[in-house]
Design a protein around this motif. Structure first.
Motif, PDB file in Angstrom:
ATOM      1  N   ALA A  74     -36.595  -5.517  14.327  1.00  0.00           N
ATOM      2  CA  ALA A  74     -35.400  -5.193  15.113  1.00  0.00           C
ATOM      3  C   ALA A  74     -34.241  -4.862  14.193  1.00  0.00           C
ATOM      4  CB  ALA A  74     -35.027  -6.364  16.023  1.00  0.00           C
ATOM      5  N   ILE A  75     -33.388  -3.958  14.644  1.00  0.00           N
ATOM      6  CA  ILE A  75     -32.174  -3.626  13.905  1.00  0.00           C
ATOM      7  C   ILE A  75     -31.238  -4.831  13.937  1.00  0.00           C
ATOM      8  CG2 ILE A  75     -30.173  -2.105  13.781  1.00  0.00           C
ATOM      9  CD1 ILE A  75     -32.820  -0.734  13.135  1.00  0.00           C
ATOM     10  N   GLN A  76     -30.748  -5.242  12.753  1.00  0.00           N
ATOM     11  CA  GLN A  76     -29.878  -6.416  12.675  1.00  0.00           C
ATOM     12  C   GLN A  76     -28.514  -6.122  12.053  1.00  0.00           C
ATOM     13  OE1 GLN A  76     -31.881 -10.191  11.628  1.00  0.00           O
ATOM     14  NE2 GLN A  76     -33.730  -8.966  11.253  1.00  0.00           N
ATOM     15  N   ARG A  77     -28.371  -4.944  11.436  1.00  0.00           N
ATOM     16  CA  ARG A  77     -27.074  -4.556  10.888  1.00  0.00           C
ATOM     17  C   ARG A  77     -27.063  -3.039  10.732  1.00  0.00           C
ATOM     18  NH1 ARG A  77     -27.741  -7.399   4.908  1.00  0.00           N
ATOM     19  NH2 ARG A  77     -29.694  -6.369   4.307  1.00  0.00           N
ATOM     20  N   SER A  78     -25.929  -2.486  10.386  1.00  0.00           N
ATOM     21  CA  SER A  78     -25.754  -1.045  10.423  1.00  0.00           C
ATOM     22  C   SER A  78     -25.671  -0.436   9.023  1.00  0.00           C
ATOM     23  CB  SER A  78     -24.485  -0.690  11.202  1.00  0.00           C
ATOM     24  OG  SER A  78     -24.192   0.683  11.085  1.00  0.00           O
ATOM     25  N   TYR A  79     -26.597   0.427   8.717  1.00  0.00           N
ATOM     26  CA  TYR A  79     -26.563   1.204   7.477  1.00  0.00           C
ATOM     27  C   TYR A  79     -25.338   2.119   7.456  1.00  0.00           C
ATOM     28  CZ  TYR A  79     -28.302   4.818   4.158  1.00  0.00           C
ATOM     29  OH  TYR A  79     -28.460   5.710   3.131  1.00  0.00           O
ATOM     30  N   ALA A  80     -25.036   2.713   8.605  1.00  0.00           N
ATOM     31  CA  ALA A  80     -23.873   3.604   8.676  1.00  0.00           C
ATOM     32  C   ALA A  80     -22.581   2.855   8.381  1.00  0.00           C
ATOM     33  CB  ALA A  80     -23.804   4.269  10.046  1.00  0.00           C
ATOM     34  N   ASP A  81     -22.421   1.679   8.984  1.00  0.00           N
ATOM     35  CA  ASP A  81     -21.172   0.927   8.834  1.00  0.00           C
ATOM     36  C   ASP A  81     -21.052   0.261   7.473  1.00  0.00           C
ATOM     37  OD1 ASP A  81     -20.551   1.643  11.405  1.00  0.00           O
ATOM     38  OD2 ASP A  81     -21.048  -0.305  12.288  1.00  0.00           O
ATOM     39  N   GLU A  82     -22.163  -0.249   6.945  1.00  0.00           N
ATOM     40  CA  GLU A  82     -22.102  -1.076   5.744  1.00  0.00           C
ATOM     41  C   GLU A  82     -22.400  -0.315   4.448  1.00  0.00           C
ATOM     42  OE1 GLU A  82     -24.191  -4.774   6.089  1.00  0.00           O
ATOM     43  OE2 GLU A  82     -23.624  -5.035   8.194  1.00  0.00           O
ATOM     44  N   VAL A  83     -22.960   0.880   4.573  1.00  0.00           N
ATOM     45  CA  VAL A  83     -23.305   1.645   3.376  1.00  0.00           C
ATOM     46  C   VAL A  83     -22.697   3.043   3.409  1.00  0.00           C
ATOM     47  CG1 VAL A  83     -25.178   2.546   1.935  1.00  0.00           C
ATOM     48  CG2 VAL A  83     -25.449   0.347   3.100  1.00  0.00           C
ATOM     49  N   LEU A  84     -23.047   3.823   4.417  1.00  0.00           N
ATOM     50  CA  LEU A  84     -22.589   5.209   4.456  1.00  0.00           C
ATOM     51  C   LEU A  84     -21.072   5.321   4.553  1.00  0.00           C
ATOM     52  CD1 LEU A  84     -25.253   6.868   6.780  1.00  0.00           C
ATOM     53  CD2 LEU A  84     -25.245   6.669   4.289  1.00  0.00           C
ATOM     54  N   SER A  85     -20.437   4.343   5.152  1.00  0.00           N
ATOM     55  CA  SER A  85     -18.980   4.385   5.281  1.00  0.00           C
ATOM     56  C   SER A  85     -18.273   4.364   3.931  1.00  0.00           C
ATOM     57  CB  SER A  85     -18.489   3.205   6.133  1.00  0.00           C
ATOM     58  OG  SER A  85     -18.781   1.970   5.493  1.00  0.00           O
ATOM     59  N   HIS A  86     -18.934   3.830   2.911  1.00  0.00           N
ATOM     60  CA  HIS A  86     -18.339   3.779   1.569  1.00  0.00           C
ATOM     61  C   HIS A  86     -18.319   5.153   0.898  1.00  0.00           C
ATOM     62  CE1 HIS A  86     -18.225  -0.693   0.947  1.00  0.00           C
ATOM     63  NE2 HIS A  86     -19.108  -0.637   1.930  1.00  0.00           N
ATOM     64  N   LEU A  87     -19.181   6.038   1.334  1.00  0.00           N
ATOM     65  CA  LEU A  87     -19.353   7.290   0.608  1.00  0.00           C
ATOM     66  C   LEU A  87     -18.145   8.208   0.725  1.00  0.00           C
ATOM     67  CD1 LEU A  87     -23.092   8.103   1.366  1.00  0.00           C
ATOM     68  CD2 LEU A  87     -22.122   6.830  -0.545  1.00  0.00           C
ATOM     69  N   ALA A  88     -17.434   8.147   1.850  1.00  0.00           N
ATOM     70  CA  ALA A  88     -16.267   9.018   2.020  1.00  0.00           C
ATOM     71  C   ALA A  88     -15.238   8.763   0.931  1.00  0.00           C
ATOM     72  CB  ALA A  88     -15.660   8.807   3.399  1.00  0.00           C
ATOM     73  N   THR A  89     -14.996   7.499   0.626  1.00  0.00           N
ATOM     74  CA  THR A  89     -14.045   7.159  -0.434  1.00  0.00           C
ATOM     75  C   THR A  89     -14.578   7.555  -1.802  1.00  0.00           C
ATOM     76  OG1 THR A  89     -13.179   5.308   0.860  1.00  0.00           O
ATOM     77  CG2 THR A  89     -12.759   5.282  -1.505  1.00  0.00           C
ATOM     78  N   LEU A  90     -15.866   7.337  -2.013  1.00  0.00           N
ATOM     79  CA  LEU A  90     -16.454   7.654  -3.311  1.00  0.00           C
ATOM     80  C   LEU A  90     -16.436   9.147  -3.601  1.00  0.00           C
ATOM     81  CD1 LEU A  90     -19.467   5.173  -3.267  1.00  0.00           C
ATOM     82  CD2 LEU A  90     -17.425   5.044  -4.708  1.00  0.00           C
ATOM     83  N   ARG A  91     -16.449   9.975  -2.573  1.00  0.00           N
ATOM     84  CA  ARG A  91     -16.432  11.425  -2.771  1.00  0.00           C
ATOM     85  C   ARG A  91     -15.155  11.889  -3.470  1.00  0.00           C
ATOM     86  NH1 ARG A  91     -20.504  13.983   0.226  1.00  0.00           N
ATOM     87  NH2 ARG A  91     -21.413  12.649   1.860  1.00  0.00           N
ATOM     88  N   LYS A  92     -14.121  11.079  -3.449  1.00  0.00           N
ATOM     89  CA  LYS A  92     -12.873  11.453  -4.106  1.00  0.00           C
ATOM     90  C   LYS A  92     -13.003  11.430  -5.628  1.00  0.00           C
ATOM     91  CE  LYS A  92     -10.222   9.416  -0.296  1.00  0.00           C
ATOM     92  NZ  LYS A  92      -9.259   8.334   0.083  1.00  0.00           N
ATOM     93  N   THR A  93     -13.946  10.641  -6.112  1.00  0.00           N
ATOM     94  CA  THR A  93     -14.095  10.450  -7.560  1.00  0.00           C
ATOM     95  C   THR A  93     -15.421  10.945  -8.105  1.00  0.00           C
ATOM     96  OG1 THR A  93     -12.746   8.447  -7.302  1.00  0.00           O
ATOM     97  CG2 THR A  93     -13.866   8.732  -9.407  1.00  0.00           C
ATOM     98  N   PHE A  94     -16.461  10.916  -7.274  1.00  0.00           N
ATOM     99  CA  PHE A  94     -17.818  11.229  -7.714  1.00  0.00           C
ATOM    100  C   PHE A  94     -18.433  12.330  -6.862  1.00  0.00           C
ATOM    101  CE2 PHE A  94     -17.064   6.757  -8.735  1.00  0.00           C
ATOM    102  CZ  PHE A  94     -17.439   6.705 -10.069  1.00  0.00           C
ATOM    103  N   GLU A  95     -19.514  12.891  -7.373  1.00  0.00           N
ATOM    104  CA  GLU A  95     -20.354  13.756  -6.559  1.00  0.00           C
ATOM    105  C   GLU A  95     -21.300  12.874  -5.749  1.00  0.00           C
ATOM    106  OE1 GLU A  95     -20.101  17.012  -6.252  1.00  0.00           O
ATOM    107  OE2 GLU A  95     -18.489  17.083  -7.736  1.00  0.00           O
TER     108      GLU A  95
END
Length: 306
Positions: A29-50
């Motif tokens: 069963a799904i118990q937590r969100s990959y989108a919320d806990e992982v993918l959400s970080h990528l928007a900020t990281l795009r400012k500094t990294f590829e």
């Protein structure tokens, strides 16, 4: 230490068929969100990294895209430092430690290394808090040519153009109490065998590559992490998880032979971290900081050896 072959799926002594593997998959069963806990970080990281998508999991490609984060000023003359996390999705601090490193410490090293970070190799496992992938397969036994595990095979294809250029690879993991309560019983049931249940080391330790042990490198990482979190002591036999202690907090595995992520490159400096999040001496934040300390300790050692 005791043995286990007790599990609610399958018949003791008989390896699972596809039907049992499907029954296991349906029970997750799904118990937590990959989108919320992982993918959400990528928007900020795009400012500094590829930030590059290098694939997606076939179980649900839209829900589980796979991303790598790499230095924006990529210089072919510089060595590559590879950091991987979340090969085992349930090992939370491996994923969050890789992201925290990118968000806090990575910019300090961007002018000395080509940084390449794959923070969450097994997003389905992350959401369902599992060691295995949907096919009841351990991705961290599948890093070999022709791998049937998409988590391993997709990363290996992505890294092919960089072969021979890796100076360092650190793979971020945890050892948890559920290794004994869930994952080893499941493994015994799946394979129709009886397995020992081992004592979980109370503290951080490293697993080095037996064919490339790099003891000074391992020692430097342990020293850096010891400033943040306790290092696991050896048991009464001088071992951790049944393996002889090579030095304080370090054991070795034949990583490439076993198909471990740590063995996928020929980097002279490679290791697998193992945080123990169930220790009464730590909390979730301390586990993340331990992973960050391991990465920075590894990078600092590599800088001194250049």
């Amino acid at each position: 230490m005791h043995t286990t072959n007790d599990y609610p799926i399958g018949t003791p002594g008989q390896a699972w068929s596809d039907a049992e593997k499907q029954a296991w998959y349906v029970a997750q069963a799904i118990q937590r969100s990959y989108a919320d806990e992982v993918l959400s970080h990528l928007a900020t990281l795009r400012k500094t990294f590829e930030v590059e998508q290098y694939g997606a999991l076939p179980v649900d490609p839209e829900r589980y895209p796979l991303f790598a984060v790499r230095s924006r000023q990529w210089n072919p003359a510089k060595p590559i430092a590879l950091i991987t996390g979340g090969v085992h999705g349930y090992e939370t601090s491996g994923v969050q430690g890789a992201l925290r490193f990118l968000e806090t410490e990575a910019p300090r090293y961007a002018d000395r290394f080509n940084l390449l970070v794959a923070p969450a190799l097994s997003p389905w496992g992350y959401e369902t808090i599992n060691r295995w992938n949907p096919a009841a397969m351990d991705p961290n036994r599948a890093f070999r040519r022709g791998s049937p595990a998409p988590e391993a095979a997709t990363l290996m294809r992505y890294l092919e153009p960089f072969a021979g250029k890796f100076l360092l690879h650190i793979d971020l993991h945890e050892t948890t109490n559920t290794d004994n309560s869930e994952f080893r019983p499941a493994l015994a049931a799946r394979d129709g065998v009886t397995l020992d249940v081992w004592d979980i080391p109370d503290g951080f330790y490293l697993v080095g590559e037996a064919d490339c042990p790099a003891p000074a490198f391992q020692q430097a990482v342990i020293k850096a992490v010891a400033e943040v979190t306790p290092i696991a002591p050896a048991d009464a036999e001088g071992k951790l998880l049944g393996e002889p202690l090579q030095q304080h907090g370090v054991i070795n595995y034949a990583a490439r032979k076993l198909g471990l992520c740590m063995g996928l490159t020929d980097a002279p400096y490679r290791t697998t971290t193992e945080v123990y999040p169930d220790s009464p001496r730590v909390d979730a934040e301390n586990c993340i900081l331990a992973q960050v300390a391991a990465v920075t300790g590894a990078l600092e050692f590599a800088l001194q050896e250049e």
